[in-house]
Design an enzyme around this catalytic site. Structure first.
Site, PDB file in Angstrom:
ATOM      1  N   ASP A   1      18.603  -8.745  32.802  1.00 49.20           N
ATOM      2  CA  ASP A   1      19.296  -8.735  31.500  1.00 49.20           C
ATOM      3  C   ASP A   1      20.337  -9.826  31.206  1.00 49.20           C
ATOM      4  OD1 ASP A   1      20.963  -7.532  33.399  1.00 49.20           O
ATOM      5  OD2 ASP A   1      21.084  -5.598  32.413  1.00 49.20           O
TER       6      ASP A   1
ATOM      7  N   GLU B   1      24.888  -0.319  25.712  1.00 48.68           N
ATOM      8  CA  GLU B   1      24.074  -1.404  25.138  1.00 48.68           C
ATOM      9  C   GLU B   1      23.644  -1.178  23.686  1.00 48.68           C
ATOM     10  OE1 GLU B   1      23.693  -0.118  28.144  1.00 48.68           O
ATOM     11  OE2 GLU B   1      24.330  -1.810  29.382  1.00 48.68           O
TER      12      GLU B   1
END
Ligand code: DMJ
Length: 577
Positions: free
Chosen positions: A318, A450
């Protein structure tokens, strides 16, 4: 009749009106007199009571004005004699929408609840276990929650709490620990948290501490390729990779120190931090594939990737992609950081290749194992919509629109990761077998940020208030399922709502901060002036002139956010950054 007797008879006529006999003989006049008297008495009584009411109202308003003045002063806003309200709102980023104001206050109250619980049961330790009412040192005893919370406290105007945390940093934060620390976690939480606190408050203690811990991390980069080991003993400076990963370094762990280390070099004038992390990107350039998707395992000695290892925008991949874009922004999008943007754009083409759509139009980002595609998406990958939205404006208008559309579609999917469960909280990952709708895989929720992060980016960059409403839905689900009397806990299972016993430090650093910003004006910690590290710590963007080498001089500008009067702090303030 003489003149004298005439005048005495006219004066006795006038006086007769004062005699009661006059009225007793004339009942109509008596009635008129009584009515006149009553009316005059009532009018004067009414007037007096009105005056009293007005006086009470004026003194109430006076008190209210004084209270508001006090609140403004507490927030560091000093009004002159003839304040221009519009300018004040603009200058101090005040939110005027009453719904946003109310939501923001609720989020602030949640932060206070989380913080006070940490203070009460886990002060100075890394994280709070709210059910056991204990602290645990999950990061080696670096006060992770405290350091992670500094900028959130500052941004929310919680000055007493910030001051107390600041004093702990000055007096008790020590790094000489015989502990195998994660280079990545220590950088994003501790170095990032300290640098952000420094940029916001201009208090030099934070910069000193950031430098101390970073110096202890530096030996991790002493490998033959310059790609770092991912663990280091903070006291001994001995670095290694964990055995469970075959001695490899992890992509995200090795490519997520750039923002913090470059920021440290800019603020100290010592280039060594920046050189170490920019060299890593140069090594990655050598092995960068045409689709821009690097496998998550890399050999730190040869600098080669393990080609069969996973490719993902979720765990372990990520934030490498996130930092390619953000270093370009941190570097003012100049020539010296152009290669970051190029690499990022290449990776985004790779991401488009991993993106699929279900029959009911949910877009999702797959993972790859060797040559085979895995229809699995981590909640962690829900930072992608925000990243795409942030990077869209660097493209041509047509491409930007396409990227923005994808960002909005993916945000819809991530929001539904939450909405599709009984608790309305997302699981850790989801499967889309054969393009079918999402099925929760690992079903815990550990208060991750997130999706909210992406909603904040999308709301700011599209102006669409729907994203605020989605964020509010998620916040309410946290309040309902995760809030307990002694803090916030995750869920072991989002289907049943069974609670775990951990308040992750990123809940205070990220989840609550992004929620607060979601309900604040975009000019507050604006994207033009600040770039957020992957732990949501805003770092001030400093002027970096066009063509200098990658270690060129940067001009550090003063902070644009002085929410609190600096004279509140008695410690050595130093110059603003
Ligand atoms: C945080 O520590 C950071 O956001 C990191 O990039 C990913 N994991 C957690 C939050 O989920």
């Amino acid at each position: 009749m003489g003149r004298r007797s005439q005048s005495s008879s006219s004066s006795s006529r006038a006086w007769r009106h004062l005699s009661p006999w006059y009225y007793l003989k004339r009942p109509t006049r008596l009635a008129l007199l009584i009515v006149g008297f009553v009316a005059a008495t009532f009018a004067s009584w009414n007037r007096l009571s009105l005056v009293r009411d007005y006086e009470a109202e004026i003194s109430r308003l006076d008190e209210e004005v004084n209270r508001l003045y006090d609140q403004l002063r507490m927030a560091g806003i000093y009004l002159d004699e003839n304040p221009n309200i519009e300018n004040i709102i603009k200058k101090h980023h005040l939110e005027v929408d009453p719904v946003n104001n109310a939501r923001r206050e609720k989020v602030k109250e949640a932060m206070l609840h989380a913080w006070n619980s940490y203070v009460k049961y886990a002060w100075g330790q890394d994280e709070l276990q709210p059910q056991s009412k204990n602290g645990v040192n999950t990061f080696g005893g670096l006060g992770a929650t405290l350091v992670d919370s500094l900028d959130t406290l500052y941004i929310m105007g919680l000055k007493e709490e910030f001051k107390k945390a600041r004093d702990w940093v000055a007096e008790s934060l020590e790094f000489d620990k015989d502990y195998e620390a994660s280079v990545f976690e220590t950088t994003i939480r501790v170095v990032g948290g300290l640098l952000s606190a420094y940029d916001l408050s201009a208090d030099k203690i934070f910069l000193e501490k950031a430098r101390d811990i970073t110096d202890r991390l530096l030996p991790a980069w002493d490998t033959s390729s310059g790609i770092p080991y991912n663990r280091i003993n903070l006291a001994e400076g001995k670095a290694s990779n964990p055995g469970w990963n075959g001695g490899n370094s992890i992509l995200a762990d090795s490519g997520t120190e750039q923002l913090e280390f470059i920021a440290l070099s800019q603020r100290t004038g010592d280039q060594k931090y920046q050189q170490k992390v920019e060299n890593v990107i140069r090594q990655f350039q050598k092995i960068f594939p045409s689709d821009g998707l690097l496998p998550i395992n890399i050999n730190p000695h040869s600098g080669a990737v393990k080609s069969y290892s996973k490719i993902t925008f979720g765990a372990m991949g990520d934030s490498f992609y996130e930092y390619l874009l953000k270093v370009w922004i941190q570097g003012n999008k100049t020539e010296s950081v152009k290669h970051y943007r190029q690499m990022w754009e290449t990776s985004m083409e790779g991401l488009l290749g991993l993106t699929r759509k279900t029959s009911s139009n949910f877009y999702y980002v797959c993972e790859k194992n060797g040559d085979s595609l895995s229809e699995k998406m981590d909640e962690l990958a829900c930072f992608v919509p925000g990243m795409l939205a942030l990077g869209a404006s660097g493209y041509s208008p047509e491409k930007a629109e396409k990227i923005m559309n994808l960002a909005e579609e993916l945000a819809w999917t991530c929001y539904n990761f939450y909405q599709s469960t009984p608790t309305k909280l997302a699981g850790e990952n989801y499967y889309f077998h054969g393009g079918q709708d999402m099925v929760v895989g690992t079903s815990w929720n550990i208060l991750r940020p997130e999706t909210i992060e992406s909603l904040m980016y999308l709301w700011r960059l599209t102006g669409n208030k729907t994203y605020q409403d989605w964020g509010w839905d998620i916040f309410q689900a946290f309040e309902k399922n995760s809030r307990i009397e002694s803090g916030y806990v995750g869920l072991k299972d989002v289907n049943t709502g069974t609670k775990d016993d951990m308040m992750q430090s990123f809940f205070l650093a990220e989840t609550l901060k992004y929620l607060y910003l979601l309900f604040s004006p975009p000019s507050f910690i604006s994207f033009d002036e600040w770039v957020f590290n992957t732990e949501a710590h805003p770092l001030k963007i400093v002027t970096r002139h066009g063509n200098e080498g990658s270690s060129g001089d940067a001009e550090v500008q003063s902070t644009g956010l002085l929410l609190m009067p600096s004279d509140l702090y008695r410690h050595d303030k130093g110059d603003p950054p």
